[in-house]
Write a protein that holds these residues in place. Structure first.
Motif, short mmCIF file in Angstrom:
data_model
loop_
_atom_site.label_atom_id
_atom_site.label_comp_id
_atom_site.label_asym_id
_atom_site.label_seq_id
_atom_site.Cartn_x
_atom_site.Cartn_y
_atom_site.Cartn_z
N VAL A 106 16.44 27.43 8.35
CA VAL A 106 15.98 26.71 7.16
C VAL A 106 15.21 27.68 6.27
O VAL A 106 14.76 28.73 6.72
N PRO A 107 15.05 27.36 4.98
CA PRO A 107 14.33 28.28 4.09
C PRO A 107 12.84 28.36 4.42
O PRO A 107 12.27 27.46 5.05
N HIS A 108 12.22 29.46 4.02
CA HIS A 108 10.78 29.62 4.19
C HIS A 108 10.04 28.62 3.31
O HIS A 108 10.45 28.34 2.17
N LEU B 111 5.06 32.82 -1.55
CA LEU B 111 5.96 33.43 -0.58
C LEU B 111 5.93 34.94 -0.70
O LEU B 111 5.72 35.49 -1.79
N LEU B 112 6.15 35.61 0.40
CA LEU B 112 6.25 37.06 0.39
C LEU B 112 7.56 37.48 -0.28
O LEU B 112 8.53 36.71 -0.33
N PRO B 113 7.61 38.71 -0.83
CA PRO B 113 8.84 39.16 -1.51
C PRO B 113 10.08 39.04 -0.63
O PRO B 113 11.15 38.63 -1.08
N GLY B 114 9.98 39.41 0.63
CA GLY B 114 11.13 39.29 1.53
C GLY B 114 11.55 37.86 1.75
O GLY B 114 12.75 37.56 1.89
N GLU B 115 10.58 36.95 1.79
CA GLU B 115 10.90 35.53 1.98
C GLU B 115 11.59 34.95 0.75
O GLU B 115 12.48 34.10 0.87
N GLU B 116 11.20 35.40 -0.43
CA GLU B 116 11.87 34.95 -1.65
C GLU B 116 13.34 35.34 -1.65
O GLU B 116 14.22 34.54 -1.98
N SER B 117 13.65 36.57 -1.26
CA SER B 117 15.04 37.01 -1.22
C SER B 117 15.82 36.27 -0.13
O SER B 117 17.00 35.95 -0.31
N ALA C 144 16.72 32.92 -1.52
CA ALA C 144 17.79 33.02 -2.51
C ALA C 144 19.16 33.15 -1.83
O ALA C 144 20.13 32.49 -2.22
N ALA C 145 19.22 33.98 -0.79
CA ALA C 145 20.48 34.12 -0.05
C ALA C 145 20.84 32.82 0.67
O ALA C 145 22.01 32.43 0.74
N HIS C 146 19.82 32.14 1.18
CA HIS C 146 20.03 30.85 1.87
C HIS C 146 20.63 29.83 0.90
O HIS C 146 21.58 29.12 1.24
N ARG C 147 20.09 29.75 -0.31
CA ARG C 147 20.60 28.79 -1.30
C ARG C 147 22.04 29.11 -1.67
O ARG C 147 22.85 28.19 -1.86
N THR C 148 22.35 30.39 -1.80
CA THR C 148 23.71 30.79 -2.19
C THR C 148 24.74 30.33 -1.16
O THR C 148 25.80 29.81 -1.51
#
Length: 256
Positions: free
Chosen positions: A188-190, A198-204, A207-211
């Motif tokens: 699941v997403p962070h 959110l941390l920068p890595g968690e944001e990315s 984004a990949a999760h949503r895609t």
């Protein structure tokens, strides 16, 4: 003769969303599941192919039985009997466990389907009496793996997932879900922590999760081209049979 075949092809493709070869596969599946019955007693007025076509047209267009009857030259009561008899036989074919299960990625999401049966649905956030149906999709092929039995639309996705029994079917497979499936054993997403970004890595990661997760939403959107899933008038197990049949036809249209 060629003109008749072309007319049948146009009829099938227009009113079912399936090509002739795909409809033939659907017909073969229904026949193998006993669609012709025991061939005892009073015979049907229509051959099996036309009876399967009636059910597919009903799910695709959501025409009433009084409207379908004159199209096929039968009574509305006969249309009802055909749908009740063959609807369950159009169900999604069981998916065998893939050999590379650990390398697969499945996506799950719930969708609300408006229903008329007050025992199946409940007043939901879409302001209609709806049922919650959980759908699993293969991320690579976009084929529907399984669809759970409907539960009242007020049921949270996490509760609907736990009650569906689909978790056992997904053992050993990585399953992707949205934020509604916390503590369900999925990816699941962070989530944002109180007063912390959110941390920068968690944001990315999100984004990949949503895609990737958008694929299940696209599949559900295509399934709802079958208008039975926009306003189901069937009672009892009718919605469950409709979802299973629509998933089967979606897979046929996508795989061939």
């Amino acid at each position: 003769m060629a003109g008749v075949l072309r007319a049948e092809q146009v009829w099938i493709e227009t009113f079912t969303g399936l090509r002739m070869t795909q409809f033939a596969r659907l017909l073969r599946a229904v026949r193998e599941r006993g669609g012709n019955g025991t061939l005892r007693g009073r015979p049907w007025s229509l051959p099996l192919a036309e009876r399967v076509l009636i059910v597919a047209v009903y799910y695709r267009t959501n025409l009433t039985m009084r409207q379908l009857g004159p199209l096929f030259g039968i009574s509305s009561s006969t249309v009802c009997r055909v749908i009740q008899r063959l609807g369950p036989l159009l169900a999604l074919e069981p998916v065998s466990r893939p050999a590379d299960a650990t390398d697969r990625l499945w996506i799950v999401d719930g969708t609300l389907i408006p229903v008329r049966d007050r025992h199946v649905g409940s007043s939901s956030r879409n302001y209609r009496f709806s049922a919650n149906v959980q759908v699993i999709v293969d991320a690579d092929t976009c084929l529907v793996i399984a669809a759970a039995r409907p539960v009242p639309g007020t049921t949270a996705d996490a509760h609907a997932w736990r009650a569906s029994g689909l978790a056992e079917h997904c053992q050993g497979v990585t399953v992707l879900g949205d934020g509604a499936y916390l503590n369900c054993g999925m990816v699941v997403p962070h989530r944002k922590r109180p007063r912390r970004e959110l941390l920068p890595g968690e944001e990315s990661d999100n984004a990949a999760h949503r895609t990737v997760r958008a694929r299940v939403e696209h599949v559900i959107g295509r399934m709802k081209n079958y208008k039975i899933l926009r306003d189901c008038r069937q009672h009892g197990d009718g919605l469950h049979h409709a979802v299973q049949a629509v998933a089967h036809m979606h897979n046929l249209a996508l795989a061939s």
